[in-house]
Design a protein around this motif. Structure first.
Motif, PDB file in Angstrom:
ATOM      1  N   GLU A 238       0.834  -1.126  -0.037  1.00 47.32           N
ATOM      2  CA  GLU A 238      -0.135  -0.042   0.167  1.00 47.32           C
ATOM      3  C   GLU A 238       0.918   1.247   0.091  1.00 47.32           C
ATOM      4  O   GLU A 238       0.393   2.341  -0.931  1.00 47.32           O
ATOM      5  N   VAL A 239       1.960   1.378   0.662  1.00 52.34           N
ATOM      6  CA  VAL A 239       2.684   2.314   0.690  1.00 52.34           C
ATOM      7  C   VAL A 239       3.553   2.481  -0.703  1.00 52.34           C
ATOM      8  O   VAL A 239       3.430   3.751  -1.221  1.00 52.34           O
ATOM      9  N   TRP A 240       4.014   1.535  -1.065  1.00 53.37           N
ATOM     10  CA  TRP A 240       4.524   1.674  -2.702  1.00 53.37           C
ATOM     11  C   TRP A 240       3.533   2.387  -3.541  1.00 53.37           C
ATOM     12  O   TRP A 240       3.860   2.870  -4.580  1.00 53.37           O
ATOM     13  N   ALA A 241       2.300   1.597  -3.684  1.00 50.89           N
ATOM     14  CA  ALA A 241       1.043   2.196  -4.491  1.00 50.89           C
ATOM     15  C   ALA A 241       1.011   3.452  -4.063  1.00 50.89           C
ATOM     16  O   ALA A 241       0.699   4.247  -5.327  1.00 50.89           O
ATOM     17  N   ALA A 242       0.738   3.848  -3.089  1.00 52.41           N
ATOM     18  CA  ALA A 242       0.501   5.271  -2.736  1.00 52.41           C
ATOM     19  C   ALA A 242       1.685   6.164  -3.211  1.00 52.41           C
ATOM     20  O   ALA A 242       1.308   7.373  -3.847  1.00 52.41           O
ATOM     21  N   ASN A 243       2.818   5.716  -2.993  1.00 51.74           N
ATOM     22  CA  ASN A 243       3.931   6.578  -3.687  1.00 51.74           C
ATOM     23  C   ASN A 243       4.150   6.733  -5.155  1.00 51.74           C
ATOM     24  O   ASN A 243       4.262   7.521  -5.661  1.00 51.74           O
ATOM     25  N   THR A 244       3.706   5.629  -5.667  1.00 49.23           N
ATOM     26  CA  THR A 244       3.696   5.411  -7.267  1.00 49.23           C
ATOM     27  C   THR A 244       2.609   6.600  -7.808  1.00 49.23           C
ATOM     28  O   THR A 244       2.967   7.246  -8.745  1.00 49.23           O
ATOM     29  N   VAL A 277      -3.131   2.139  -9.263  1.00 47.42           N
ATOM     30  CA  VAL A 277      -3.042   3.242 -10.100  1.00 47.42           C
ATOM     31  C   VAL A 277      -4.000   3.105 -10.921  1.00 47.42           C
ATOM     32  O   VAL A 277      -4.487   4.508 -11.282  1.00 47.42           O
ATOM     33  N   ASN A 278      -4.630   2.266 -11.563  1.00 51.70           N
ATOM     34  CA  ASN A 278      -5.801   2.194 -12.180  1.00 51.70           C
ATOM     35  C   ASN A 278      -7.014   2.857 -11.497  1.00 51.70           C
ATOM     36  O   ASN A 278      -7.981   3.592 -12.138  1.00 51.70           O
ATOM     37  N   LYS A 279      -7.049   2.699 -10.290  1.00 49.35           N
ATOM     38  CA  LYS A 279      -8.114   3.374  -9.591  1.00 49.35           C
ATOM     39  C   LYS A 279      -8.125   4.749  -8.931  1.00 49.35           C
ATOM     40  O   LYS A 279      -9.079   5.274  -8.951  1.00 49.35           O
ATOM     41  N   HIS A 280      -6.855   4.968  -8.782  1.00 43.07           N
ATOM     42  CA  HIS A 280      -6.770   6.322  -8.041  1.00 43.07           C
ATOM     43  C   HIS A 280      -5.635   7.292  -8.741  1.00 43.07           C
ATOM     44  O   HIS A 280      -5.664   8.432  -8.303  1.00 43.07           O
ATOM     45  N   ALA A 281      -5.015   6.905  -9.708  1.00 42.17           N
ATOM     46  CA  ALA A 281      -4.187   7.984 -10.253  1.00 42.17           C
ATOM     47  C   ALA A 281      -5.000   8.920 -11.451  1.00 42.17           C
ATOM     48  O   ALA A 281      -6.129   8.288 -11.863  1.00 42.17           O
ATOM     49  N   TRP A 282      -4.902  10.191 -10.995  1.00 40.98           N
ATOM     50  CA  TRP A 282      -5.552  11.066 -11.982  1.00 40.98           C
ATOM     51  C   TRP A 282      -4.791  11.488 -13.251  1.00 40.98           C
ATOM     52  O   TRP A 282      -3.776  12.191 -13.295  1.00 40.98           O
ATOM     53  N   ALA A 283      -5.110  10.867 -14.163  1.00 38.29           N
ATOM     54  CA  ALA A 283      -4.587  10.908 -15.720  1.00 38.29           C
ATOM     55  C   ALA A 283      -5.393  10.907 -16.564  1.00 38.29           C
ATOM     56  O   ALA A 283      -5.930  10.017 -17.133  1.00 38.29           O
ATOM     57  N   ALA A 284      -5.814  12.103 -16.962  1.00 43.83           N
ATOM     58  CA  ALA A 284      -6.956  12.426 -17.895  1.00 43.83           C
ATOM     59  C   ALA A 284      -6.422  11.928 -19.453  1.00 43.83           C
ATOM     60  O   ALA A 284      -7.560  11.504 -20.108  1.00 43.83           O
ATOM     61  N   TRP A 285      -5.290  11.754 -19.689  1.00 46.38           N
ATOM     62  CA  TRP A 285      -4.881  10.994 -20.997  1.00 46.38           C
ATOM     63  C   TRP A 285      -5.129   9.632 -21.010  1.00 46.38           C
ATOM     64  O   TRP A 285      -5.231   8.909 -22.319  1.00 46.38           O
TER      65      TRP A 285
END
Length: 324
Positions: A238-244, A277-285
């Motif tokens: 979870e730490v590594w994912a949040a950092n990513t 990342v699929n669930k939580h990263a904000w990447a509009a592109w």
């Protein structure tokens, strides 16, 4: 291009002769008992010469010596700004002068994670990509960023290489950098023994029988169903994912390369981080892709050629400007 390359890890120094995308010869020097970098420079020079002899090459054909160093490096001046408590005498050494006098070669230095990213883009999993973040998981958590095909260095040479020092828990553990709750303090090799021993059920865990606690043991015990190991592994994931996600939001990469010794557990780590990342990263592109580094311990060594080529390109541009 033929080059000599050094990758100065905390407990060993990788030495290599590199031609383009191939390592012709390499060796590793243990440094745990060394009194300082200065004390082992003669051994480094001897090792590089031996590797040249083994590969059938000679110093005259080399374009230079490239050094990946575990600290804050100003690549413009080859100055070591911070050793991060490794090879603390290095700031007092003029390695460029040493290289010229002993080897007859010009020298370029760079942070070791940046060197690894150069290597991965040159010969590994980031080939053909210009916008890349690299996160290395090991004793610490390193970082490097490439934007539009160029390394991000910053005004004070520390941009992006502190990728493991993004806070993921503002009431968390004290980090070696002085901050609170950095990803490195919460899920790195140096922090792991304390994290495991603080688990309420540690005394009942198979890990309590181990004389040394590391990520290999953690993943092995988790695969055997040990409850403490499963809990701590989940915490680290979870730490590594949040950092990513934080790195993605900061630097807008197409791909995040994950490397380092912990990636022996890539079959667990990569799917977890990609799903997060699929669930939580904000990447509009679109969605950045998470990939494992391909080159392993050779990544920084293979970064020698693009690092030296970068210097040559700058020199050629400067010459063209003067002539104009």
């Amino acid at each position: 291009m033929l080059a000599l390359s050094l990758d100065m890890g905390g407990t060993h120094i990788g030495c290599a002769v590199v031609r383009d995308q191939k390592i012709l010869a390499c060796s590793s020097l243990a440094t745990e008992s060394a009194k300082g970098l200065g004390s082992i420079l003669p051994l480094i020079a001897q090792t590089l010469q031996r590797l040249l002899d083994e590969s059938g090459e000679n110093l005259d054909a080399c374009s230079g010596l490239a050094v990946g160093f575990p600290g804050i490096i100003d690549a413009r001046t080859n100055c070591i700004l911070s050793t991060l408590k490794k090879y603390e005498d290095a700031k007092e050494l003029d390695l460029a002068v040493w290289s010229k006098e002993v080897l007859g070669l010009s020298l370029r230095m760079e942070n070791d994670a940046r060197m690894a990213l150069l290597g991965e883009q040159f010969a590994g999993s980031a080939q053909g990509l210009n916008d890349v973040v690299m996160m290395t998981l090991g004793t610490g958590i390193g970082g490097a960023v490439m934007i539009h095909g160029r390394l991000l260095r910053g005004a004070h040479a520390q941009a992006a290489c502190l990728g493991g020092h993004l806070p993921v828990h503002y009431r968390g553990r004290l980090c070696k950098c002085g901050n609170i709750g950095c990803a490195e303090a919460e899920a790195s090799g140096w922090a792991l023994p304390g994290i495991i021993r603080e688990h309420p059920a540690f005394a009942t865990s198979l890990l309590a029988l181990e004389p040394e606690l590391n990520f290999r043991q953690l993943f092995d015990m988790a695969n055997r169903g040990d409850r403490v190991a499963l809990d701590v592994r989940q915490h680290c994931l979870e730490v590594w994912a949040a950092n990513t996600v934080a790195l993605i939001h900061a630097y807008d990469p197409e791909v995040v390369i994950m490397g380092g010794g912990v990636l022996g557990g890539a079959d667990v780590i990569l799917p977890f981080v990609q799903n997060h990342v699929n669930k939580h990263a904000w990447a509009a592109w679109g969605t950045p892709v998470i990939r494992a580094a391909e080159l392993g311990e050779n990544a920084a060594l293979l970064g020698a050629v693009p690092l030296l080529a970068e210097e040559r390109s700058c020199d050629e541009k400067a010459t063209a400007t003067v002539r104009a």
